[in-house]
Design an enzyme around this catalytic site. Structure first.
Site, PDB file in Angstrom:
ATOM      1  N   TYR A 164       0.820  -1.215   0.000  1.00  0.00           N
ATOM      2  CA  TYR A 164       0.000   0.000   0.000  1.00  0.00           C
ATOM      3  C   TYR A 164       0.856   1.268   0.000  1.00  0.00           C
ATOM      4  O   TYR A 164       0.368   2.340  -0.339  1.00  0.00           O
ATOM      5  CB  TYR A 164      -0.952   0.027   1.209  1.00  0.00           C
ATOM      6  CG  TYR A 164      -2.085  -0.977   1.115  1.00  0.00           C
ATOM      7  CD1 TYR A 164      -2.011  -2.062   0.253  1.00  0.00           C
ATOM      8  CD2 TYR A 164      -3.230  -0.850   1.876  1.00  0.00           C
ATOM      9  CE1 TYR A 164      -3.033  -2.990   0.157  1.00  0.00           C
ATOM     10  CE2 TYR A 164      -4.272  -1.770   1.786  1.00  0.00           C
ATOM     11  CZ  TYR A 164      -4.160  -2.842   0.920  1.00  0.00           C
ATOM     12  OH  TYR A 164      -5.180  -3.749   0.829  1.00  0.00           O
ATOM     13  N   LYS A 218       3.397 -14.949   2.850  1.00  0.00           N
ATOM     14  CA  LYS A 218       3.541 -15.836   1.691  1.00  0.00           C
ATOM     15  C   LYS A 218       5.041 -16.051   1.489  1.00  0.00           C
ATOM     16  O   LYS A 218       5.620 -15.669   0.466  1.00  0.00           O
ATOM     17  CB  LYS A 218       2.891 -15.210   0.450  1.00  0.00           C
ATOM     18  CG  LYS A 218       1.382 -15.313   0.429  1.00  0.00           C
ATOM     19  CD  LYS A 218       0.849 -16.731   0.176  1.00  0.00           C
ATOM     20  CE  LYS A 218       1.071 -17.155  -1.265  1.00  0.00           C
ATOM     21  NZ  LYS A 218       0.580 -18.565  -1.470  1.00  0.00           N
ATOM     22  N   ASP A 239      -2.795 -17.731   2.257  1.00  0.00           N
ATOM     23  CA  ASP A 239      -3.904 -18.313   1.477  1.00  0.00           C
ATOM     24  C   ASP A 239      -4.605 -19.413   2.272  1.00  0.00           C
ATOM     25  O   ASP A 239      -5.834 -19.448   2.376  1.00  0.00           O
ATOM     26  CB  ASP A 239      -3.432 -18.795   0.092  1.00  0.00           C
ATOM     27  CG  ASP A 239      -2.189 -19.664   0.122  1.00  0.00           C
ATOM     28  OD1 ASP A 239      -1.593 -19.852   1.212  1.00  0.00           O
ATOM     29  OD2 ASP A 239      -1.787 -20.175  -0.948  1.00  0.00           O
ATOM     30  N   ASP A 299      -5.637  -6.525   5.436  1.00  0.00           N
ATOM     31  CA  ASP A 299      -6.844  -5.863   4.918  1.00  0.00           C
ATOM     32  C   ASP A 299      -7.849  -6.925   4.465  1.00  0.00           C
ATOM     33  O   ASP A 299      -9.040  -6.877   4.820  1.00  0.00           O
ATOM     34  CB  ASP A 299      -6.443  -4.958   3.745  1.00  0.00           C
ATOM     35  CG  ASP A 299      -7.548  -4.010   3.321  1.00  0.00           C
ATOM     36  OD1 ASP A 299      -8.595  -3.986   3.979  1.00  0.00           O
ATOM     37  OD2 ASP A 299      -7.361  -3.296   2.316  1.00  0.00           O
ATOM     38  N   ASP A 307     -11.575  -8.246   6.514  1.00  0.00           N
ATOM     39  CA  ASP A 307     -12.927  -8.244   5.939  1.00  0.00           C
ATOM     40  C   ASP A 307     -13.513  -9.659   5.980  1.00  0.00           C
ATOM     41  O   ASP A 307     -14.715  -9.849   6.210  1.00  0.00           O
ATOM     42  CB  ASP A 307     -12.905  -7.736   4.489  1.00  0.00           C
ATOM     43  CG  ASP A 307     -13.272  -6.248   4.397  1.00  0.00           C
ATOM     44  OD1 ASP A 307     -12.838  -5.492   5.279  1.00  0.00           O
ATOM     45  OD2 ASP A 307     -13.989  -5.858   3.455  1.00  0.00           O
TER      46      ASP A 307
HETATM   47  N1  LIG Z   1     -11.443   2.807   6.138  1.00  0.00           N
HETATM   48  C1  LIG Z   1     -12.094   3.250   5.071  1.00  0.00           C
HETATM   49  O1  LIG Z   1     -12.404   4.416   4.966  1.00  0.00           O
HETATM   50  C2  LIG Z   1     -12.462   2.275   4.028  1.00  0.00           C
HETATM   51  C3  LIG Z   1     -13.021   2.735   2.878  1.00  0.00           C
HETATM   52  N2  LIG Z   1     -13.438   1.858   1.916  1.00  0.00           N
HETATM   53  C4  LIG Z   1     -14.097   2.449   0.744  1.00  0.00           C
HETATM   54  O2  LIG Z   1     -15.516   2.331   0.927  1.00  0.00           O
HETATM   55  C5  LIG Z   1     -16.147   2.270  -0.330  1.00  0.00           C
HETATM   56  C6  LIG Z   1     -17.125   1.110  -0.385  1.00  0.00           C
HETATM   57  O3  LIG Z   1     -16.369  -0.097  -0.322  1.00  0.00           O
HETATM   58  P1  LIG Z   1     -16.992  -1.552  -0.284  1.00  0.00           P
HETATM   59  O4  LIG Z   1     -16.050  -2.440  -0.961  1.00  0.00           O
HETATM   60  O5  LIG Z   1     -18.399  -1.514  -0.734  1.00  0.00           O
HETATM   61  O6  LIG Z   1     -16.926  -1.978   1.253  1.00  0.00           O
HETATM   62  P2  LIG Z   1     -17.844  -1.562   2.487  1.00  0.00           P
HETATM   63  O7  LIG Z   1     -17.172  -2.069   3.696  1.00  0.00           O
HETATM   64  O8  LIG Z   1     -18.162  -0.123   2.449  1.00  0.00           O
HETATM   65  O9  LIG Z   1     -19.212  -2.367   2.271  1.00  0.00           O
HETATM   66  C7  LIG Z   1     -19.241  -3.763   2.025  1.00  0.00           C
HETATM   67  C8  LIG Z   1     -20.657  -4.298   2.290  1.00  0.00           C
HETATM   68  O10 LIG Z   1     -20.874  -4.317   3.704  1.00  0.00           O
HETATM   69  C9  LIG Z   1     -22.001  -3.518   4.048  1.00  0.00           C
HETATM   70  N3  LIG Z   1     -21.666  -2.774   5.261  1.00  0.00           N
HETATM   71  C10 LIG Z   1     -20.496  -2.180   5.532  1.00  0.00           C
HETATM   72  N4  LIG Z   1     -20.532  -1.574   6.709  1.00  0.00           N
HETATM   73  C11 LIG Z   1     -21.765  -1.778   7.209  1.00  0.00           C
HETATM   74  C12 LIG Z   1     -22.403  -1.377   8.414  1.00  0.00           C
HETATM   75  N5  LIG Z   1     -21.787  -0.650   9.358  1.00  0.00           N
HETATM   76  N6  LIG Z   1     -23.702  -1.730   8.594  1.00  0.00           N
HETATM   77  C13 LIG Z   1     -24.336  -2.482   7.687  1.00  0.00           C
HETATM   78  N7  LIG Z   1     -23.758  -2.905   6.525  1.00  0.00           N
HETATM   79  C14 LIG Z   1     -22.493  -2.543   6.291  1.00  0.00           C
HETATM   80  C15 LIG Z   1     -22.220  -2.575   2.862  1.00  0.00           C
HETATM   81  O11 LIG Z   1     -23.543  -2.150   2.787  1.00  0.00           O
HETATM   82  C16 LIG Z   1     -21.753  -3.427   1.706  1.00  0.00           C
HETATM   83  O12 LIG Z   1     -22.801  -4.245   1.256  1.00  0.00           O
HETATM   84  C17 LIG Z   1     -15.021   2.179  -1.363  1.00  0.00           C
HETATM   85  O13 LIG Z   1     -14.806   3.449  -1.894  1.00  0.00           O
HETATM   86  C18 LIG Z   1     -13.830   1.728  -0.545  1.00  0.00           C
HETATM   87  O14 LIG Z   1     -12.590   2.081  -1.082  1.00  0.00           O
HETATM   88  C19 LIG Z   1     -13.347   0.506   2.087  1.00  0.00           C
HETATM   89  C20 LIG Z   1     -12.789   0.009   3.237  1.00  0.00           C
HETATM   90  C21 LIG Z   1     -12.256   0.847   4.266  1.00  0.00           C
HETATM   91  C1  LIG Z   2      -7.368   2.785   2.795  1.00  0.00           C
HETATM   92  C2  LIG Z   2      -8.481   1.832   2.994  1.00  0.00           C
HETATM   93  C3  LIG Z   2      -9.575   2.104   2.005  1.00  0.00           C
HETATM   94  C4  LIG Z   2      -8.018   0.418   2.916  1.00  0.00           C
HETATM   95  C5  LIG Z   2      -8.939  -0.550   3.592  1.00  0.00           C
HETATM   96  O1  LIG Z   2      -9.753  -1.198   3.004  1.00  0.00           O
HETATM   97  C6  LIG Z   2      -8.830  -0.718   5.024  1.00  0.00           C
HETATM   98  O2  LIG Z   2      -8.013  -0.074   5.668  1.00  0.00           O
HETATM   99  O3  LIG Z   2      -9.562  -1.560   5.564  1.00  0.00           O
HETATM  100 MG   LIG Z   3     -10.361  -2.938   4.162  1.00  0.00          MG
END
Ligand SMILES: NC(=O)C1=CN([C@@H]2O[C@H](COP(=O)(O)OP(=O)(O)OC[C@H]3O[C@@H](n4cnc5c(N)ncnc54)[C@H](O)[C@@H]3O)[C@@H](O)[C@H]2O)C=CC1
Ligand SMILES: CC(C)CC(=O)C(=O)O
Ligand SMILES: [Mg+2]
Length: 405
Positions: free
Chosen positions: A154, A212, A245, A270, A274
């Site tokens: 990253y 890995k 893996d 990361d 998830d």
């Molecule tokens: N730390 C951060 O700010 C992060 C930002 N992102 C960003 O968020 C955006 C969306 O990413 P996605 O891949 O869709 O992952 P996401 O984690 O936002 O969502 C994945 C799935 O989980 C559900 N979900 C997530 N949090 C929830 C909650 N608190 N309550 C109920 N349902 C929940 C969502 O509705 C979706 O169906 C992207 O732009 C990504 O880059 C992703 C991970 C971490």
């Molecule tokens: C910078 C974030 C979007 C990366 C991520 O998915 C996380 O930290 O969980």
């Molecule tokens: Mg993440």
């Protein structure tokens, strides 16, 4: 001193930089701040949270043309005891650099918040049947995923051309060593009993290092350095290695196998964190802490506290998002950055009671990801109500004079 008696001593003040982010970020942040307000109000004037509200992510791109300004980075480092972060990103900003997510990466790097602690457990037994895994397999899952947060792919050098792109997945010895030391500290606090009391009657928890090493040079360094740190500094802690893996497969097949600490790099951490959301059935209940130092239970160290989940644009703006992960992240902030372990435990107990459906008229206050129909603010209401009660009871029963529960 009665709980209601105002304190004459000046309060312990904690400066919190609040960065809600995009989409569901502000929705979950609002509930976490209400919970912190309850802690402050119940402290008889002993605890004061000073909030500095700023922006980062897509909203900052829209306003300032950058996902995080130098001023916000300065405030994070120089004027804050901790950062409470929501989540950033969304389709409207896309992935082209500098995207919202790169602002979060800059913040992590700027603070050197290298130790990303992501606990995975069932905060209430009532959630076990909601896991996609069979209850007998899911029951008892209790591990902490420790993700190296400031190195690896990253942050490595990038080449991005029209028909070629690469990311350097690189680690230095010192980056692995410090992460391994945090893993050891967490294993010691957690104990084999998994209770996290730090008493460790059966010894420290096991540490699973995941890499890995069979393919990546950085993985071989990860394994060698981790083995050396444990052999030289923590010979009493059981260290096991599992390729990333197969660890992902085993986490689904037998998540209890990893009860203890998983110590892994930025990319694997990361992805595996998830996947841990899949084990418990939703990302909506998994918090995280990104620490700038090794937690020793005494010192206060700055950190970034944010849910594991992202900005969930698919459910944003409808009151559907589960605020539990953000609320539990605030609890981790109290524990790790403010040394307010009893208050952190009180928040966790309130979350558990709400998920259990107890003390709130036997009602199930559940968001859609947990099969319920409660709104985000109804969940926040319930946690605040139960928390007030818990803090009041503890304060009355101990006759506290130091504001601690
Ligand atoms: N730390 C951060 O700010 C992060 C930002 N992102 C960003 O968020 C955006 C969306 O990413 P996605 O891949 O869709 O992952 P996401 O984690 O936002 O969502 C994945 C799935 O989980 C559900 N979900 C997530 N949090 C929830 C909650 N608190 N309550 C109920 N349902 C929940 C969502 O509705 C979706 O169906 C992207 O732009 C990504 O880059 C992703 C991970 C971490
Ligand atoms: C910078 C974030 C979007 C990366 C991520 O998915 C996380 O930290 O969980
Ligand atoms: Mg993440």
């Amino acid at each position: 001193m009665a709980a209601s008696t105002a304190s004459t001593a000046s309060p312990q003040t904690f400066r919190i930089l609040v960065l809600p982010g995009d989409h569901v970020g502000p929705e979950v942040m609002a509930e976490a701040l209400r919970v912190l307000d309850v802690v402050q109000a119940s402290s008889s004037g002993k605890i004061k949270f000073e909030y500095n509200h700023q922006i980062a992510g897509g909203c900052s791109i829209d306003k300032h043309g950058t996902p995080i300004t130098d001023e916000v980075l300065r405030i994070a480092k120089e004027e804050s005891d901790a950062v409470l972060f929501g989540s950033v990103g969304g389709p409207e900003w896309g992935t082209t650099y500098p995207n919202p997510e790169s602002g979060l990466l800059r913040l992590r790097q700027h603070l050197d918040a290298f130790a990303n602690i992501r606990p995975c457990t069932f905060y209430s037994r009532s959630l076990i049947p909601l896991s996609p895994l069979k209850p007998a397999i899911a029951d008892g899952t209790n591990f902490i995923l420790l993700r190296e947060n400031c190195g690896g792919a990253y942050f490595g050098a990038k080449v991005e051309e029209a028909d070629f792109a690469s990311d350097s997945w690189a680690y230095r010895r010192d980056e692995i060593e410090r992460c391994a030391r945090v893993a050891a500290a967490l294993a010691t606090t957690m104990g084999k009993d998994g209770l996290g009391t730090g008493q460790c009657p059966d010894g420290p928890a096991t540490v699973w290092s995941s890499d890995k090493a069979n393919v990546l040079a950085s993985g071989r360094l990860w394994r060698r350095v981790t083995s050396e740190v444990f052999a030289n500094e923590f010979p009493n802690i059981e260290l096991k290695h599992q390729l990333a893996d197969s660890l992902s497969m085993l986490m689904v097949k037998n998540p209890r196998m990893f009860n203890g600490v998983i110590h892994t790099d930025n990319t694997f951490g990361d992805m595996l964190s998830d996947q841990a959301g899949g084990v418990v059935g939703t990302l909506g209940v998994l918090p995280s802490a990104s620490l700038c130092g090794i937690p020793d239970g005494h010192s206060r160290c700055n950190g970034i506290y944010e849910p594991v989940h992202g900005s969930a644009p698919d459910i944003a703006g409808k009151g559907l998002v589960n605020p539990t992960a953000q609320i539990l992240s605030a609890a981790l902030m109290l524990r790790y950055s403010f040394n307010l372990a009893p208050e952190a435990a009180a928040i966790e107990a309130a979350v558990q009671k709400v998920l259990d459906g107890k003390d709130i008229g036997g009602l199930e206050i559940r968001s859609g990801d947990l099969g319920g129909r409660a709104t985000t603010s109804q969940i926040g209401d319930a946690v605040c109500q139960v928390l007030e009660q818990i803090l009041k009871e503890k304060s009355n029963s101990s006759g506290v004079s130091n504001g601690r529960v």
